[in-house]
Design a protein around this motif. Structure first.
Motif, mmCIF file in Angstrom:
data_model
loop_
_atom_site.group_PDB
_atom_site.id
_atom_site.type_symbol
_atom_site.label_atom_id
_atom_site.label_comp_id
_atom_site.label_asym_id
_atom_site.label_seq_id
_atom_site.Cartn_x
_atom_site.Cartn_y
_atom_site.Cartn_z
ATOM 1 N N THR A 275 -63.598 -68.984 -16.010
ATOM 2 C CA THR A 275 -63.487 -70.537 -16.347
ATOM 3 C C THR A 275 -62.706 -71.224 -15.230
ATOM 4 O O THR A 275 -61.834 -70.452 -14.589
ATOM 5 N N ARG A 276 -62.853 -72.565 -14.838
ATOM 6 C CA ARG A 276 -61.993 -73.292 -13.856
ATOM 7 C C ARG A 276 -60.859 -73.992 -14.483
ATOM 8 O O ARG A 276 -61.218 -74.183 -15.814
ATOM 9 N N PRO A 277 -59.703 -74.068 -14.023
ATOM 10 C CA PRO A 277 -58.460 -74.659 -14.695
ATOM 11 C C PRO A 277 -58.829 -76.187 -14.911
ATOM 12 O O PRO A 277 -59.499 -76.875 -14.155
ATOM 13 N N TYR A 278 -58.338 -76.715 -16.180
ATOM 14 C CA TYR A 278 -58.475 -78.313 -16.298
ATOM 15 C C TYR A 278 -57.118 -78.815 -16.716
ATOM 16 O O TYR A 278 -56.673 -78.122 -17.797
ATOM 17 N N ARG A 279 -56.413 -79.523 -16.043
ATOM 18 C CA ARG A 279 -55.183 -80.206 -16.486
ATOM 19 C C ARG A 279 -54.235 -79.222 -17.036
ATOM 20 O O ARG A 279 -53.449 -79.199 -18.027
ATOM 21 N N VAL A 280 -54.013 -78.087 -16.321
ATOM 22 C CA VAL A 280 -53.280 -76.979 -16.641
ATOM 23 C C VAL A 280 -51.500 -77.484 -16.364
ATOM 24 O O VAL A 280 -51.335 -78.292 -15.457
ATOM 25 N N VAL B 105 -48.333 -49.939 -9.227
ATOM 26 C CA VAL B 105 -48.554 -51.421 -9.974
ATOM 27 C C VAL B 105 -48.294 -52.548 -8.717
ATOM 28 O O VAL B 105 -47.405 -52.558 -7.922
ATOM 29 N N PHE B 106 -49.127 -53.627 -8.777
ATOM 30 C CA PHE B 106 -48.966 -54.854 -7.949
ATOM 31 C C PHE B 106 -49.001 -55.830 -8.938
ATOM 32 O O PHE B 106 -49.385 -55.704 -9.917
ATOM 33 N N VAL B 107 -47.817 -56.802 -8.658
ATOM 34 C CA VAL B 107 -47.997 -58.114 -9.463
ATOM 35 C C VAL B 107 -48.587 -59.264 -8.499
ATOM 36 O O VAL B 107 -48.530 -59.198 -7.347
ATOM 37 N N ASP B 108 -49.642 -59.886 -9.064
ATOM 38 C CA ASP B 108 -50.293 -60.971 -8.199
ATOM 39 C C ASP B 108 -50.019 -62.380 -9.010
ATOM 40 O O ASP B 108 -50.614 -62.509 -9.961
ATOM 41 N N PRO B 109 -49.459 -63.286 -8.181
ATOM 42 C CA PRO B 109 -49.515 -64.657 -8.503
ATOM 43 C C PRO B 109 -50.628 -65.378 -9.147
ATOM 44 O O PRO B 109 -50.820 -66.190 -9.764
ATOM 45 N N THR B 110 -51.742 -64.814 -8.293
ATOM 46 C CA THR B 110 -53.243 -65.177 -8.770
ATOM 47 C C THR B 110 -53.499 -66.522 -8.517
ATOM 48 O O THR B 110 -53.884 -67.195 -9.423
ATOM 49 N N HIS B 111 -53.298 -67.078 -7.425
ATOM 50 C CA HIS B 111 -53.774 -68.347 -6.828
ATOM 51 C C HIS B 111 -55.111 -68.803 -7.311
ATOM 52 O O HIS B 111 -56.110 -68.325 -7.367
ATOM 53 N N ASP B 112 -55.228 -70.174 -7.883
ATOM 54 C CA ASP B 112 -56.528 -70.965 -8.217
ATOM 55 C C ASP B 112 -56.696 -70.601 -9.668
ATOM 56 O O ASP B 112 -57.364 -71.191 -10.333
ATOM 57 N N PHE B 113 -56.349 -69.426 -10.350
ATOM 58 C CA PHE B 113 -56.899 -68.646 -11.532
ATOM 59 C C PHE B 113 -55.696 -69.612 -12.330
ATOM 60 O O PHE B 113 -54.799 -69.178 -12.606
ATOM 61 N N GLY B 114 -56.222 -70.593 -13.196
ATOM 62 C CA GLY B 114 -55.353 -71.215 -14.131
ATOM 63 C C GLY B 114 -54.307 -71.967 -13.537
ATOM 64 O O GLY B 114 -53.275 -72.268 -14.152
ATOM 65 N N LYS B 115 -54.735 -72.500 -12.403
ATOM 66 C CA LYS B 115 -53.468 -73.225 -11.780
ATOM 67 C C LYS B 115 -54.349 -74.339 -10.708
ATOM 68 O O LYS B 115 -55.428 -74.100 -10.476
ATOM 69 N N ASN B 116 -53.383 -75.319 -10.342
ATOM 70 C CA ASN B 116 -54.082 -76.310 -9.592
ATOM 71 C C ASN B 116 -53.321 -76.157 -8.130
ATOM 72 O O ASN B 116 -52.640 -75.200 -7.999
#
Length: 286
Positions: free
Chosen positions: A147-152, A182-193
């Motif tokens: 799904t794409r983010p919407y007004r998050v 283990v890596f941690v990933d800020p995960t750009h664009d996923f749930g974010k604008n």
């Protein structure tokens, strides 16, 4: 904490995770590596260019044609097995949010689970732990896969990313994932604008300061395109600028389409910082 995926010959440099998508509808390459022979050729090229990890995925991240677990497995598992045969020591990542797909992929030779949907399947991290392979802890703000983010909204996106990814990292270790895998990933664009994406870059040193190796997937993302006003096929310079910024601040790995260019940016950034040596130095010396 040093990453177990680091290059022993260049321990001070970030590593590159090359993207190989066995999907007909990828947002960037539009299915260029969907055919098995094309995917294998892309793996060969990525290894030659300096990739340390090959990330193989079978489902487009965004909305699109439904792909069930059976079809996803058929896309990624045989390819992983062939790559493992060709490269016995190569780190191979499977990009999936499904535990059954990950289990089959690991049995075929995958050594890292790239869970880009932040534990949506709670059994996924358990599968990684049972097999004692690596695991990528992502942040989506609770978004549903594909799904794409919407007004998050976040009161503080960086704090939210740190809280979610480090909690998942601790759970991964408790499930049996080796701490250094283990890596941690800020995960750009996923749930974010785009504003969230830029804030994460601006304050990436705070994520690095958690001590967990940080993986960033910046390659040709929408936040880059919106920032510089470029369509998806013209985002490489913006991506590389963000890569240089992040590499200089201690990010451990970058998931990338352009492997050679990303390797060069990482090496140049490291050489400026004094953590890497030039490849060849003859100017003014001979």
């Amino acid at each position: 904490m040093a990453s177990g995926f680091a290059d022993p010959a260049n321990p001070g440099l970030a590593v590159v995770m090359a993207i190989v998508n066995r999907t007909p509808d990828s947002f960037y390459d539009k299915g260029a590596t969907y055919a098995v022979d094309k995917a294998l050729a892309a793996v060969d090229a990525a290894v030659v260019a300096g990739a340390r990890i090959i990330d193989i995925g079978g489902v487009k991240a965004g909305p699109g044609q439904r792909v069930d677990a059976v079809e996803e497995s058929e896309r990624v598992v045989p390819l992983i097995a062939q790559v493992r045969m060709a490269y016995p020591d190569l780190a191979i990542s499977v990009d999936t949010w499904r535990s059954d797909v990950a289990d089959a992929a690991i049995r075929a030779g995958a050594t890292l689970v790239n869970d880009t949907w932040a534990g949506h399947d709670p059994e996924l991290v358990q599968v990684a732990g049972q097999h004692r392979v690596g695991y990528v802890c992502s942040h989506t703000g609770g978004a549903i896969p594909r799904t794409r983010p919407y007004r998050v909204h976040y009161d503080d996106v960086v704090a939210d990313v740190i809280a979610e990814t480090t909690a998942l990292a601790e759970r991964a270790v408790a499930c049996g994932v080796p701490e250094n895998l283990v890596f941690v990933d800020p995960t750009h664009d996923f749930g974010k604008n785009t504003f969230h994406g830029l804030e994460l870059l601006r304050r990436i040193d705070e994520v690095v300061a958690t001590g967990w190796p940080v993986l960033m997937a910046l390659s040709n993302k929408d936040f880059v395109g919106e920032t510089v006003g470029r369509p998806v096929d013209q985002r490489v310079p913006g991506t590389l600028a963000a890569t240089a910024w992040s590499a200089a601040r201690g990010v451990a790995a970058f998931r990338a389409h352009q492997v050679q260019e990303t390797v060069d940016v990482i090496r140049m950034t490291g050489a400026i910082a004094g953590t890497a040596h030039p490849v060849s130095t003859i100017r003014g010396l001979v």
